[in-house]
Design an enzyme around this catalytic site. Structure first.
Site, PDB file in Angstrom:
ATOM      1  N   SER A  75      12.337   7.417   6.868  1.00 45.69           N
ATOM      2  CA  SER A  75      12.132   7.580   8.014  1.00 45.69           C
ATOM      3  C   SER A  75      12.841   5.521   8.560  1.00 45.69           C
ATOM      4  O   SER A  75      11.997   5.087   7.993  1.00 45.69           O
ATOM      5  CB  SER A  75      10.132   7.509   8.307  1.00 45.69           C
ATOM      6  OG  SER A  75      10.312   7.061   9.420  1.00 45.69           O
ATOM      7  N   CYS A  79       6.637  -3.913  15.333  1.00 44.75           N
ATOM      8  CA  CYS A  79       6.835  -2.509  16.802  1.00 44.75           C
ATOM      9  C   CYS A  79       5.212  -2.982  16.735  1.00 44.75           C
ATOM     10  O   CYS A  79       4.171  -3.312  15.474  1.00 44.75           O
ATOM     11  CB  CYS A  79       6.651  -1.052  15.999  1.00 44.75           C
ATOM     12  SG  CYS A  79       8.769  -0.759  15.243  1.00 44.75           S
ATOM     13  N   CYS A  82       1.706  -0.921  15.469  1.00 47.74           N
ATOM     14  CA  CYS A  82       1.768  -0.772  13.570  1.00 47.74           C
ATOM     15  C   CYS A  82       0.846  -1.664  12.669  1.00 47.74           C
ATOM     16  O   CYS A  82       1.417  -3.125  13.429  1.00 47.74           O
ATOM     17  CB  CYS A  82       3.165  -0.506  13.699  1.00 47.74           C
ATOM     18  SG  CYS A  82       3.386  -0.680  11.606  1.00 47.74           S
ATOM     19  N   GLU A 101       0.031  -1.199   0.471  1.00 44.46           N
ATOM     20  CA  GLU A 101       0.268  -0.443  -0.306  1.00 44.46           C
ATOM     21  C   GLU A 101       1.112   1.201   0.289  1.00 44.46           C
ATOM     22  O   GLU A 101       1.838   0.933   0.185  1.00 44.46           O
ATOM     23  CB  GLU A 101      -0.737  -0.078   1.274  1.00 44.46           C
ATOM     24  CG  GLU A 101      -2.090  -0.984   1.143  1.00 44.46           C
ATOM     25  CD  GLU A 101      -2.637  -1.016   1.923  1.00 44.46           C
ATOM     26  OE1 GLU A 101      -3.904  -1.991   2.407  1.00 44.46           O
ATOM     27  OE2 GLU A 101      -3.077  -0.868   3.550  1.00 44.46           O
ATOM     28  N   CYS A 108       7.054  -5.799   7.196  1.00 45.02           N
ATOM     29  CA  CYS A 108       8.046  -5.483   7.965  1.00 45.02           C
ATOM     30  C   CYS A 108       8.596  -6.215   8.810  1.00 45.02           C
ATOM     31  O   CYS A 108       7.572  -7.095   9.577  1.00 45.02           O
ATOM     32  CB  CYS A 108       7.883  -4.083   8.534  1.00 45.02           C
ATOM     33  SG  CYS A 108       9.169  -3.884   8.971  1.00 45.02           S
ATOM     34  N   CYS A 126      -0.316   7.206   9.257  1.00 41.25           N
ATOM     35  CA  CYS A 126       0.764   6.531   9.918  1.00 41.25           C
ATOM     36  C   CYS A 126       0.607   5.211  10.418  1.00 41.25           C
ATOM     37  O   CYS A 126      -0.124   4.648  11.491  1.00 41.25           O
ATOM     38  CB  CYS A 126       1.529   7.439  11.036  1.00 41.25           C
ATOM     39  SG  CYS A 126       1.816   8.503  10.623  1.00 41.25           S
ATOM     40  N   ASN A 149      -1.969   6.047  16.531  1.00 43.32           N
ATOM     41  CA  ASN A 149      -3.181   5.942  15.220  1.00 43.32           C
ATOM     42  C   ASN A 149      -4.507   4.364  15.514  1.00 43.32           C
ATOM     43  O   ASN A 149      -3.543   3.401  16.150  1.00 43.32           O
ATOM     44  CB  ASN A 149      -3.166   5.706  14.149  1.00 43.32           C
ATOM     45  CG  ASN A 149      -3.026   6.668  12.703  1.00 43.32           C
ATOM     46  OD1 ASN A 149      -4.040   7.873  14.124  1.00 43.32           O
ATOM     47  ND2 ASN A 149      -2.104   7.521  12.906  1.00 43.32           N
ATOM     48  N   SER A 188      12.202   7.046  14.194  1.00 40.16           N
ATOM     49  CA  SER A 188      11.149   7.217  14.979  1.00 40.16           C
ATOM     50  C   SER A 188      10.836   6.180  16.130  1.00 40.16           C
ATOM     51  O   SER A 188      11.678   5.376  16.582  1.00 40.16           O
ATOM     52  CB  SER A 188      10.122   5.956  14.287  1.00 40.16           C
ATOM     53  OG  SER A 188       9.473   5.818  13.497  1.00 40.16           O
ATOM     54  N   LEU A 189      10.888   7.620  17.811  1.00 44.19           N
ATOM     55  CA  LEU A 189      11.707   7.157  18.732  1.00 44.19           C
ATOM     56  C   LEU A 189      10.573   6.419  19.516  1.00 44.19           C
ATOM     57  O   LEU A 189      11.169   5.506  19.803  1.00 44.19           O
ATOM     58  CB  LEU A 189      12.023   8.301  19.291  1.00 44.19           C
ATOM     59  CG  LEU A 189      13.706   8.556  20.114  1.00 44.19           C
ATOM     60  CD1 LEU A 189      14.433   7.773  19.131  1.00 44.19           C
ATOM     61  CD2 LEU A 189      13.775   9.690  19.997  1.00 44.19           C
ATOM     62  N   HIS A 190      10.142   7.153  20.092  1.00 42.66           N
ATOM     63  CA  HIS A 190       8.257   6.126  20.591  1.00 42.66           C
ATOM     64  C   HIS A 190       8.463   6.765  21.836  1.00 42.66           C
ATOM     65  O   HIS A 190       7.762   6.325  23.226  1.00 42.66           O
ATOM     66  CB  HIS A 190       8.231   5.559  19.775  1.00 42.66           C
ATOM     67  CG  HIS A 190       7.742   5.457  18.492  1.00 42.66           C
ATOM     68  ND1 HIS A 190       7.037   6.473  18.191  1.00 42.66           N
ATOM     69  CD2 HIS A 190       7.515   4.578  17.974  1.00 42.66           C
ATOM     70  CE1 HIS A 190       6.592   5.897  17.060  1.00 42.66           C
ATOM     71  NE2 HIS A 190       7.400   4.989  16.388  1.00 42.66           N
ATOM     72  N   CYS A 196       3.909   8.506   0.159  1.00 39.44           N
ATOM     73  CA  CYS A 196       4.261   8.254   0.594  1.00 39.44           C
ATOM     74  C   CYS A 196       4.650   6.600   0.602  1.00 39.44           C
ATOM     75  O   CYS A 196       3.943   5.962   0.443  1.00 39.44           O
ATOM     76  CB  CYS A 196       3.275   7.789   1.958  1.00 39.44           C
ATOM     77  SG  CYS A 196       3.567   6.943   3.723  1.00 39.44           S
ATOM     78  N   GLY A 216       7.268  -0.710   6.277  1.00 39.48           N
ATOM     79  CA  GLY A 216       8.760  -1.760   6.055  1.00 39.48           C
ATOM     80  C   GLY A 216       9.832  -0.464   6.139  1.00 39.48           C
ATOM     81  O   GLY A 216       9.138   0.794   6.406  1.00 39.48           O
ATOM     82  N   GLU A 217      10.965  -1.110   6.291  1.00 39.20           N
ATOM     83  CA  GLU A 217      11.990  -0.548   7.601  1.00 39.20           C
ATOM     84  C   GLU A 217      12.601   0.049   5.976  1.00 39.20           C
ATOM     85  O   GLU A 217      13.393  -1.247   6.505  1.00 39.20           O
ATOM     86  CB  GLU A 217      12.073  -1.339   8.650  1.00 39.20           C
ATOM     87  CG  GLU A 217      13.495  -1.134   9.093  1.00 39.20           C
ATOM     88  CD  GLU A 217      14.037   0.456   8.858  1.00 39.20           C
ATOM     89  OE1 GLU A 217      12.977   1.406  10.266  1.00 39.20           O
ATOM     90  OE2 GLU A 217      14.667   1.374   9.347  1.00 39.20           O
TER      91      GLU A 217
END
Ligand code: SAH
Ligand code: SF4
Length: 354
Positions: free
Chosen positions: A195, A120, A123, A96, A116, A336, A294, A218-220, A109, A163-164
């Protein structure tokens, strides 16, 4: 000299590859620039439509080059103008991608992997598993098919889809080069953002590449334990190593780094969390993007607006620039962390794209 009997994929070739290809056919070097224009600026994907090549040359190209391309097989549109596309790769793998509209500007995007492997827990992509890496051409191709669908130029590319990027670094940077090259798509490098969840070797590769794409991390979480939970890659690349790597990156490139922090109720949104983040980022030239979490996955719920504002005010009083990202495309799951290996159930068939 390339072996032109191989039927090479057009999308995987850079300008230099095309120059070699045409040299092997005894054609002048400007042919490389012509074909790159057709493919990357005009989105023309078969040799027979490339009218500035003679008939013989068009036939030769058709015989030796594979023009298969990612295809849009469905899309969903939300009221804020965001569109989510289901993109099918030539082998049938689907990913997507999203096209976001901010005022007059369009941002693509794009996805770098089908699924991935990081996992996480909040996600959608991460919880749906991992299928495979995409190639450079499949990544850059998403931009081009979206541009064709939009009917006008896209202004920015963000590598924030599925994905990363830094678990597929070579293909990701290959796609960035293709999009950026003035001979190919010609997208300004400052309009490209990658990212990452914090894969250190990829961050180092980006710095030493000299490309100049922007980096978002992306720290979070600002504590190891909490981050192990929210971003499992932290077990391998813990904050104690990641933060020095980001400082090195900044010393090397001189660039500001965007820090992404998704806020989830009762998980990482307390005042203490905010203060810890401010302490962790001290001295790093950064810009903090706060993302209201989200979805409602694995018990992760969005923080309340009050908590988000409170979190932001801690950062602001510590002197950080910070923004709360508006959740574009939320209602169609294009926001996201909501792109996933699609069942395509909620997509409409690709008839009218505008
Ligand atoms: N793998 C990369 C890029 C893709 S994810 C990365 O993790 O950075 C793009 C962004 O969406 C990341 O900042 C990610 O943390 C965020 N994200 C993922 N799931 C989310 C969710 N449920 N709510 C809010 N942001 C989310
Ligand atoms: Fe992968 Fe990024 Fe999702 Fe984590 S947030 S699972 S790294 S796509």
């Amino acid at each position: 000299m390339p072996d032109i009997s191989e039927h090479e994929p057009a999308l995987e070739k850079n300008y230099g590859d095309w120059a070699e290809y045409f040299a092997s056919l005894g054609e002048p070097p400007y042919r490389a620039a012509q074909i790159c224009q057709w493919i990357w600026k005009r989105g023309v994907l078969n040799a027979s439509d490339m009218t500035d090549f003679g008939k013989k040359l068009r036939e030769k190209i058709s015989e030796t080059i594979d023009f298969s391309f990612p295809e849009i097989s469905g899309y969903v549109k939300s009221d804020d103008g965001t569109k989510k596309f289901l993109v099918k790769m030539p082998d049938g793998t689907t990913v997507e991608t999203a096209l976001l509209r901010m005022g007059p500007r369009l941002t693509a995007c794009v996805s770098v992997q089908a699924g991935c492997p990081v996992g996480c827990p909040f996600c959608a992509t991460g919880t749906a598993g991992f299928e495979r890496n995409l190639t450079a051409g499949e990544i850059a191709g998403q931009f081009i098919v979206m541009e064709k669908a939009a009917g006008r130029a896209i202004n920015n590319a963000v590598f924030m889809g599925m994905g990363e990027p830094f678990l597929n670094t070579e293909a990701t940077l290959g796609a960035v080069r293709t999009l950026n090259s003035s001979k190919m798509r010609g997208l300004g490098i400052r309009h490209v953002t990658i990212s990452t969840v914090g894969i250190i070797p990829g961050i180092e590769t980006l710095a030493s590449s000299g490309l100049g794409a922007r980096l978002a991390v992306s720290l979070h979480a600002a504590r190891e334990e909490l981050r192990n939970e929210l971003a499992p890659s932290n077990l391998k690349y813990p904050l104690k190593d990641l933060m020095p790597a980001l400082r090195d990156y900044q010393r090397f490139t001189g660039d500001r780094i965007t820090i992404e922090y998704a806020l989830f109720k009762g998980r990482n949104d307390s005042l203490t969390d905010a203060r810890e983040l401010a302490r962790l980022l001290h001295g790093l030239h950064s810009y903090v993007n706060l993302i209201p979490g989200n979805g409602n996955r694995n018990g992760y719920e969005r923080s309340s607006p009050e908590n988000i504002l409170r979190f932001q005010s801690v950062l602001k009083s510590a002197g950080f620039e910070s923004d709360i990202r508006t959740g574009r495309g939320g209602e169609i799951n294009a926001a996201c962390g909501q792109l996933k290996n699609p069942s395509a159930r909620n997509h409409v068939p690709n008839k009218v794209l505008k």
